[in-house]
Design a protein around this motif. Structure first.
Motif: not given
Length: 573
Positions: A209, A213, A216-217, A250
């Motif tokens: 996870t 993240c 995606k950032r 996710q």
């Protein structure tokens, strides 16, 4: 009055004791969940049931007594019958079974402690059910007359059994104040490996996870969100598939526990789909990098590209002559033919410039299959789009030129009829024209009308070529969408354990004897395969046609650009 008693088959040979279960509210039905064996203290039984009720939010109680006749148990049977005064209820069930007989004897004791009179006697129906299957199954909504039967008796039975899972953690072999018989008494369904995987999955999911993240950032940087980059990434199938997999990673690797059956099934379907996707991708890699197939593919690609270019040149030379005996406008035909031939020469030069690097590009592109077969297919779709970009350009040029002439002719046709298009009101209004306007309109209408066949022929040919490419890409996109959306886990349950997905139940007579209660066997009807696909299909950002076939044909006739397979604009998290 008919009294239905849902009795678990695993308790039919249990030792004498107390029946633990629930009275279905608003129904003359009782669900037996377990049998508590002697020795026990009534106060401990009450305390244990009250603690369970606070955990599972189901009103469990002692329904009555159960007697399996054996030698020397006459005193035990009398003791169990006297417990009706300790566990008060509106009705107390006294079930007994004689050795060697299939049926049960049932006596219903009212609250006053007496059996009902003959005219008030309840008709007893025993419904035997497999407690394990009912416990693990999920009863799907059954529609009757367009309404969902949510508060049915059957749904209440399934809900009671599934919510009573903490009751099944204690059985007759445990060291404790109570000994119970239920569906797990013959052996706990547990695995050390499964428990270890559950314990190890928590830190692994947290790590994955965190990585998702970060990814995606990284993708949310402002440089990657400017218009050209965002536009190109939205058109590339590989980028769309990467975004789709990121959202589902996710969801799957989230440490939040699935609270509902649909959430669990969605996570399981996504996980199995991803696992199968990776397995198919690794099989593709093992095939590609064996026996030097990448080199053979690279050596085949260049002659194929030259052959396509030569065929296009021959097609254009045929159009520049008298195709099918049609008389074309010589000047316009020559201009369009040379214009398209120049694009083909540019494309051949570009392909030959890239030819030394084709094998290396294919070698690295083949590694994308380690991310899954869907990534490899998405890359293939993008490669096809790049290799046929000249055909797309031809289609756009021909469509724009043809559309311009069609709209010009329609506008001039309204001029002859004394009409014009009102842009503000979006309608056709009457209008008066002078002589110069009519003369100029007639001249332009004649020119466009005689140039239309030449333009329409080029438009028709390049539209057919474009549709062939689009159909091939559409097959690839449909394959990717099928892999992404197919509920493989749900279909596996339907095939291997059909009772897990229940659509309803059916009853058959198990034992019938005059003057004795009727015994029925409840069997689970599995959900139909079509209903499984409809209920558990994973929502994807796959291919969809925004227009009907009639609308597409209309767009083809007037020369508007069409994209029969588009990516859906809405996504589900």
């Amino acid at each position: 009055m008919v009294l239905k008693i849902f009795f678990p088959r695993c308790c039919s040979v249990a030792d004498s004791g107390l029946l633990v279960g629930r009275w279905i509210p608003g129904q003359d039905s009782a669900v037996v969940l377990a049998v508590v064996h002697y020795p026990f203290i009534p106060g401990q039984v009450k305390k244990y049931l009250s603690e369970l009720c606070s955990q599972i939010q189901v009103d469990l109680t002692v329904l009555g007594s159960w007697s399996l006749s054996k030698d020397g148990q006459e005193e035990m049977d009398g003791f169990l019958k006297d417990l009706s005064t300790i566990f008060p209820h509106s009705r107390w069930l006294q079930l007994s079974r004689q050795p060697g007989k299939r049926g049960f004897a049932c006596e219903v004791v009212r609250k006053n402690g007496h059996a009902p009179a003959s005219d008030e006697e309840d008709k007893i129906i025993f419904v035997h059910y497999d407690q394990r299957k009912v416990m693990l199954s999920q009863l799907h909504p059954v529609h009757e007359n367009g309404a969902d039967v949510e508060s049915s008796e059957l749904r209440a039975v399934f809900h009671t059994v599934s919510q009573s899972e903490p009751l099944f953690l204690l059985d007759k072999y445990d060291d404790g104040p109570l000994k119970l018989t239920h569906w797990q008494s013959d052996g706990r369904e547990a695995s050390i490996i499964v428990e270890l995987i559950k314990q190890a999955s928590v830190p692994v999911c947290m790590l994955l996870t965190l990585l998702v993240c970060w990814w995606k950032r990284l993708c949310s940087f402002r440089v990657l969100n400017i218009w050209p980059v965002r536009f190109i990434s939205s058109k590339l199938s590989t980028c769309v598939q990467a975004g789709y997999r990121t959202d589902h990673f996710q969801t799957v690797f989230s440490t939040r526990k699935a609270t509902t059956h649909m959430d669990f099934m969605r996570k399981a379907n996504i996980f199995v789909s991803f696992f199968v996707d990776i397995a198919l991708g690794l099989l593709l890699i093992s095939w590609l990098y064996r026996e030097n197939r990448i080199s053979h593919l690279a050596n085949t690609l260049m002659p194929a590209a030259d052959h396509v270019a030569k065929e296009l040149q021959d097609l254009l030379e045929w159009l520049m002559g008298a195709p099918a005996g049609l008389k074309m406008n010589r000047a316009l035909d020559e201009v369009l033919g040379r214009f398209f031939l120049y694009h083909i020469h540019l494309w051949i030069s570009y392909i030959r410039l890239m030819s030394p690097f084709i094998e290396m590009i294919l070698w690295y592109v083949g590694l994308s299959a380690c991310l899954g077969l869907t990534f490899a297919l998405s890359v293939l779709s993008d490669i096809v789009a790049l290799l046929t970009f000249h055909i797309y350009c031809f289609y756009v040029y021909g469509a724009r030129l043809y559309c311009l002439k069609i709209y010009g002719l329609s506008s001039l046709w309204r001029l002859f009829r004394g009409k014009k298009w009102n842009v503000l009101r979006q309608r056709v209004d009457s209008c008066s024209y002078d002589l110069d306007q009519l003369f100029l309109g007639t001249l332009l209408f004649t020119i466009l009308l005689f140039l239309l066949p030449t333009t329409a022929l080029y438009y028709l040919v390049f539209t057919l070529l474009r549709l062939v490419v689009v159909m091939f890409q559409g097959l690839i996109h449909l394959s990717v969408d099928f892999i992404n959306s197919f509920p493989l886990f749900a279909m596996g349950l339907r095939v291997c354990r059909p009772y897990r997905l229940a659509e309803g139940v059916k009853f058959r007579v198990l034992h019938e004897e005059p003057g004795a209660p009727l015994h029925l066997l409840m069997e689970i009807n599995p959900l139909q395969c079509s209903s499984v696909l409809q209920c558990y299909r994973i929502e994807t950002s796959g291919c969809s046609s925004r227009d009907s076939w009639l609308a597409l044909c209309k767009k083809l006739f007037v020369g508007e650009l069409i994209y029969p397979w588009r990516q859906k604009s809405t996504k589900t998290d």
